[in-house]
Design an enzyme around this catalytic site. Structure first.
Site, mmCIF file in Angstrom:
data_model
loop_
_atom_site.group_PDB
_atom_site.id
_atom_site.type_symbol
_atom_site.label_atom_id
_atom_site.label_comp_id
_atom_site.label_asym_id
_atom_site.label_seq_id
_atom_site.Cartn_x
_atom_site.Cartn_y
_atom_site.Cartn_z
ATOM 1 N N GLU A 91 0.818 -1.217 0.000
ATOM 2 C CA GLU A 91 0.000 0.000 0.000
ATOM 3 C C GLU A 91 0.852 1.268 0.000
ATOM 4 O O GLU A 91 1.817 1.389 0.745
ATOM 5 C CB GLU A 91 -0.912 0.059 1.225
ATOM 6 C CG GLU A 91 -1.753 1.339 1.233
ATOM 7 C CD GLU A 91 -2.515 1.587 2.522
ATOM 8 O OE1 GLU A 91 -3.214 2.614 2.581
ATOM 9 O OE2 GLU A 91 -2.406 0.773 3.453
ATOM 10 N N ASP A 161 9.525 6.029 15.363
ATOM 11 C CA ASP A 161 9.378 7.461 15.122
ATOM 12 C C ASP A 161 9.842 8.211 16.365
ATOM 13 O O ASP A 161 9.370 7.941 17.473
ATOM 14 C CB ASP A 161 7.903 7.777 14.827
ATOM 15 C CG ASP A 161 7.660 9.255 14.547
ATOM 16 O OD1 ASP A 161 8.637 9.987 14.331
ATOM 17 O OD2 ASP A 161 6.492 9.665 14.557
ATOM 18 N N ASP A 163 10.271 12.121 17.693
ATOM 19 C CA ASP A 163 9.867 13.487 17.359
ATOM 20 C C ASP A 163 10.405 14.448 18.416
ATOM 21 O O ASP A 163 10.234 14.219 19.620
ATOM 22 C CB ASP A 163 8.337 13.569 17.299
ATOM 23 C CG ASP A 163 7.856 14.821 16.603
ATOM 24 O OD1 ASP A 163 8.313 15.920 16.984
ATOM 25 O OD2 ASP A 163 7.020 14.719 15.690
#
Length: 475
Positions: A91, A161, A163
């Site tokens: 995808e 991830d 941040d």
């Protein structure tokens, strides 16, 4: 992100576009590209035309071939064991201008991907899992309970991830999306600690580190074993690196999951943290010079008398010397430890120094990103819509990575135009993108490509052996 959770049709027909998710358009002026320049403590506006510049970028600068070769994991080769339909089960999600999300797209090769990029001109590309069927055919596999026609992910890279906004309570220089040379080393430390942990503690070898384009970093763990992890296993790996647990009910005392003695992985990490803590973090952030940041440090001293002693010593120390104040804290905590023979105070004081360091500079992950196989993550080589910077691969061994020097799409186009004017080839190889692709190959893809080929060769050898060993049919 939750905004990606809606199941949107992956087509550009007018009727289908009515069903893609939409968000309010940006306010006036927000179409201009933001370029962070924290060295000058300001944000400059650069003239940017999305349609013009992104069309050039996707046509001549975006390394579609490199990205699709990676995501094919050798299945694009003319090999007897290659899965020809592999890429068409992967995808892709495009974010179009106006925050329109087009999900469940798939492409058989880089040419098909580039064609759609040039047609749709997405402001962002997200990569999802490999499903059991082409995601565009998912509606035929959405049977109810008990149905054997199920649309489900079968593999996906394990992703992380980090941040910078999650460090806002421990950086004095910036907040929110802002970054600068004083706080970026927090990301450098995070990369080193996690990279070492993933390799040494879990045995993973193929890690792709990518700058997010603004204020963070992504890690793609691409070993076959990592791609096939269950959601439960993904959550367990993420929690393994989840040491900082927020604050207590008071909102002042930081909580960390640190044992005494330290777990071997944390003991190893502490060697890196200690060096950074004294040499970089305390001097650059000047953490103990502002009560807003100093009070939470004092609150982590578990014995009230020792806490008051440290507070008094800090009042006598130079106001602008966080390192000296830290040394005063260590000296008084150690003195108290040696004076206590045993019991809970001794145990708590033993952990105190380490807990403060881990609470401030140990990596802080967005654990939810890592937990689920079907979570979308921004693709490498995207252009961040706010900064215009390319999401370039990073070398985890590089101590000099500077996000403010990452090329912007406008810079790359200027470099390509200059090469064209000089009679050179019109391609990304004449721009700073070439360095990004070389980093991608050198630190990640070259090793993984070799392993993918070897795995297919081994599997083919086993198939041939099995065929040879089989008895001939008796007619």
């Amino acid at each position: 992100p939750s905004r990606h959770s809606a199941e949107n049709m992956a087509t550009t027909s007018p009727s289908a576009m009515d069903h893609v998710s939409k968000k309010p358009k940006l306010a006036d002026g927000e179409d201009a590209m933001d370029v962070d320049d924290k060295e000058n403590r300001k944000i400059a506006k650069v003239a940017f035309d999305h349609e013009t510049h992104m069309r050039i970028y996707y046509d001549s600068l975006f390394p579609a071939e490199s990205m699709m070769k990676w995501l094919a994991y050798g299945n694009d080769l003319k090999h007897p064991q290659a899965d020809a339909g592999f890429m068409q089960r992967r995808e892709f999600c495009f974010t179009l201008p106006g925050d329109v999300f087009v999900r469940y797209q798939s492409f058989k090769d880089d040419k098909e991907l580039r064609k759609e990029l040039k047609s749709k001109l997405p402001s962002k590309i997200d990569i999802g899992p490999v499903f059991n069927v082409d995601p565009s055919k998912r509606l035929a596999y959405s049977g109810g309970a008990g149905s054997d026609r199920v649309f489900a992910p079968t593999e996906r890279e394990f992703v992380m991830d980090i941040d910078m906004t999650d460090y806002d309570d421990v950086r004095t220089c910036c907040s929110a999306a802002d970054i600068c040379h004083r706080c970026w080393p927090l990301m450098d430390v995070a990369v080193k600690v996690i990279d070492q942990g993933l390799r040494e503690d879990f045995g993973f070898n193929h890690l792709l580190w990518v700058y997010s384009g603004r204020r963070g970093i992504h890690c793609w763990v691409c070993d076959k074993r990592a791609r096939q992890l269950s959601n439960e296993a993904r959550a367990a790996v993420a929690e393994y690196f989840s040491v900082y647990k927020g604050t207590d009910a008071s909102g002042l005392v930081k909580r960390v999951n640190v044992s005494n003695p330290l777990h071997p992985s944390l003991k190893r990490a502490l060697e890196e943290l200690n060096k950074y803590w004294r040499e970089t973090y305390l001097p650059e952030q000047q953490l103990l010079e502002d009560d807003k940041y100093a009070e939470p440090v004092l609150a982590m001293i578990p014995v009230a008398d020792v806490r008051e002693e440290v507070k008094a010593a800090w009042k006598r120390a130079p106001k602008d010397d966080s390192v000296q104040k830290w040394d005063e804290l260590v000296k008084r905590v150690n003195k108290a430890k040696n004076a206590v023979k045993g019991g809970p105070d001794k145990w708590a004081l033993d952990k105190c120094e380490n807990e403060i360091i881990f609470a401030h500079v140990y990596p802080r992950l967005d654990v939810e990103v890592s937990k689920h196989m079907n979570h979308l993550l921004k693709a490498p080589f995207c252009v961040h819509p706010k900064t215009g910077r390319v999401c370039v691969p990073m070398d985890p061994k590089d101590d000099d990575f500077d996000p403010n020097k990452v090329p912007t799409v406008i810079q790359l186009i200027d470099e390509m135009n200059a090469a064209k004017a000089a009679g050179k080839e019109v391609s990304y190889k004449e721009t700073a993108m070439n360095d990004a692709v070389e980093t991608f190959n050198r630190t990640f893809w070259n090793g993984l490509k070799k392993e993918c080929k070897e795995e297919m060769d081994q599997l083919h050898g086993k198939v041939r052996e099995a065929v040879a060993a089989a008895k001939p049919l008796d007619f």
